[in-house]
Write an enzyme that holds these catalytic residues in place. Sequence first.
Site, PDB file in Angstrom:
ATOM      1  N   GLY A   1     -14.884  42.921  10.839  1.00 12.89           N
ATOM      2  CA  GLY A   1     -15.271  42.786  12.245  1.00 12.89           C
ATOM      3  C   GLY A   1     -15.952  43.997  12.844  1.00 12.89           C
ATOM      4  O   GLY A   1     -16.983  43.876  13.516  1.00 12.89           O
ATOM      5  N   LYS A   4      -6.886  53.132   6.959  1.00 12.02           N
ATOM      6  CA  LYS A   4      -5.860  53.235   5.918  1.00 12.02           C
ATOM      7  C   LYS A   4      -6.395  53.077   4.498  1.00 12.02           C
ATOM      8  O   LYS A   4      -7.101  52.126   4.197  1.00 12.02           O
ATOM      9  CB  LYS A   4      -4.778  52.171   6.151  1.00 12.02           C
ATOM     10  CG  LYS A   4      -3.979  52.369   7.428  1.00 12.02           C
ATOM     11  CD  LYS A   4      -2.918  51.282   7.563  1.00 12.02           C
ATOM     12  CE  LYS A   4      -2.088  51.458   8.823  1.00 12.02           C
ATOM     13  NZ  LYS A   4      -1.066  50.399   8.948  1.00 12.02           N
ATOM     14  N   ARG A  50     -19.783  32.653  14.919  1.00 12.93           N
ATOM     15  CA  ARG A  50     -18.897  31.906  14.020  1.00 12.93           C
ATOM     16  C   ARG A  50     -19.067  30.394  14.175  1.00 12.93           C
ATOM     17  O   ARG A  50     -18.981  29.655  13.197  1.00 12.93           O
ATOM     18  CB  ARG A  50     -17.437  32.312  14.255  1.00 12.93           C
ATOM     19  CG  ARG A  50     -17.120  33.700  13.732  1.00 12.93           C
ATOM     20  CD  ARG A  50     -15.655  34.022  13.831  1.00 12.93           C
ATOM     21  NE  ARG A  50     -15.362  35.311  13.219  1.00 12.93           N
ATOM     22  CZ  ARG A  50     -14.166  35.842  13.124  1.00 12.93           C
ATOM     23  NH1 ARG A  50     -13.114  35.193  13.612  1.00 12.93           N
ATOM     24  NH2 ARG A  50     -13.981  37.009  12.549  1.00 12.93           N
ATOM     25  N   GLY A  60     -10.318  40.728   6.026  1.00 12.12           N
ATOM     26  CA  GLY A  60      -9.245  40.765   5.038  1.00 12.12           C
ATOM     27  C   GLY A  60      -9.534  39.876   3.848  1.00 12.12           C
ATOM     28  O   GLY A  60      -9.226  40.221   2.705  1.00 12.12           O
TER      29      GLY A  60
END
Length: 398
Positions: free
Chosen positions: A356, A200, A38, A379
């Site tokens: 991730g 989910k 990153r 996200g």
Amino acid sequence: MLECKSLVDINFKDKVAIVRVDFNVPLKNNLKISDTTRIDNGVKSIKYVLKNKGKCVIMSHLGRPKGKGYEKKFSLENIISYLEKIFKIKIPLIRNYYSYDFSIEKYLEKNDIILLENLRFYPEEKSNNKNFAKTLASFADVYINDAFGTCHRSHASTNSIINHIKESCVGLLVDKELKNINQLFYNNNPPFTAILGGSKVSDKIGVIEKLIKVVDNILIGGAMANTFIRYLGGNIGNSIYEKDKLGIAGKLLNQAKEKKVNILLPIDFVCSNSINKIDKTIISNSFSVPAKLSGYDIGDETIKSFTSIIAKSKTIIWNGPLGVFEVNEFSEGTFKVADAISKSTINGAYSLVGGGDSVAAINKNNNYKNISFISTGGGALLEYIAKGSLPSLKLLKL
């Protein structure tokens, strides 16, 4: 398609840029960086500003501090030595910058780069506080958002700050993210295959609805597959599923059928009584898992089915592991899919991997070298796909 003003459109000579980066890197127990990716990606915009005769104030978060001040394990002091190594200069770390008597001028006089301490040490960051945003904006002439992974958050450093500074733009990393995701949806070659995993269905409803409009195949693994299998009348044993999302699973299956999109669910699972104390594993048909067992990975038949489709695909997106890949006994499905995406890319497919866990799986076997683009967003990537925009980027539109 969202298009934002880029830093290449701005003249940085004799200007100060405040750059929101995502240096939220993983740290070892000794607080040393375990993966510098990153930071390595984020410094490119900073180098661009410096090359074009500007100065940089860098801001980032690290981890999940309580928002009540300094916490050693979340301090950017843990990453500053690596930054200094990259730029080959000493970089001051500024702590108490949100106070009425603080002045950044004395630091800018002597330094081309300044690093602000973890933004989330201040509760005002996550609450999108107007005064905190004004303070950050007062440090510079230009705001650069180069933290794609946080663009779905309406925080002071990604949102309100834009209203209090003269010039704003996205950095090289965010610009690259947008171009690659846009290519996926507006300039793709069929067959287009999406691989979705994780736990989910509720996390990916909007994403699946969007994908149904553009893809040919959706391969579903992970615990989220259980909700679809349960809707179709399968016995999933003790496997977790979302009881309140059964209707949504049915709706998504019907939408896919109407659009002639293939949704492929697991044929078989690697099952066990637990992921912690594993007595033994068995392969079970995904629609008839024994009562006291749970499916923790896709089985051999599913791997063959999924990898065969991936091999024929010309465009691929992957988000979410196909099983509990952190546990060796349940890692094969995820790693075999990673290998298949890598091979397909070598053979000419365009591939994008985000999230991730998916990125970690790609990195573990060095497959990252063969992926067309690895997104820094989890996200943020999902929300951008589902909605076509992100809260922070809407304010930076051309």
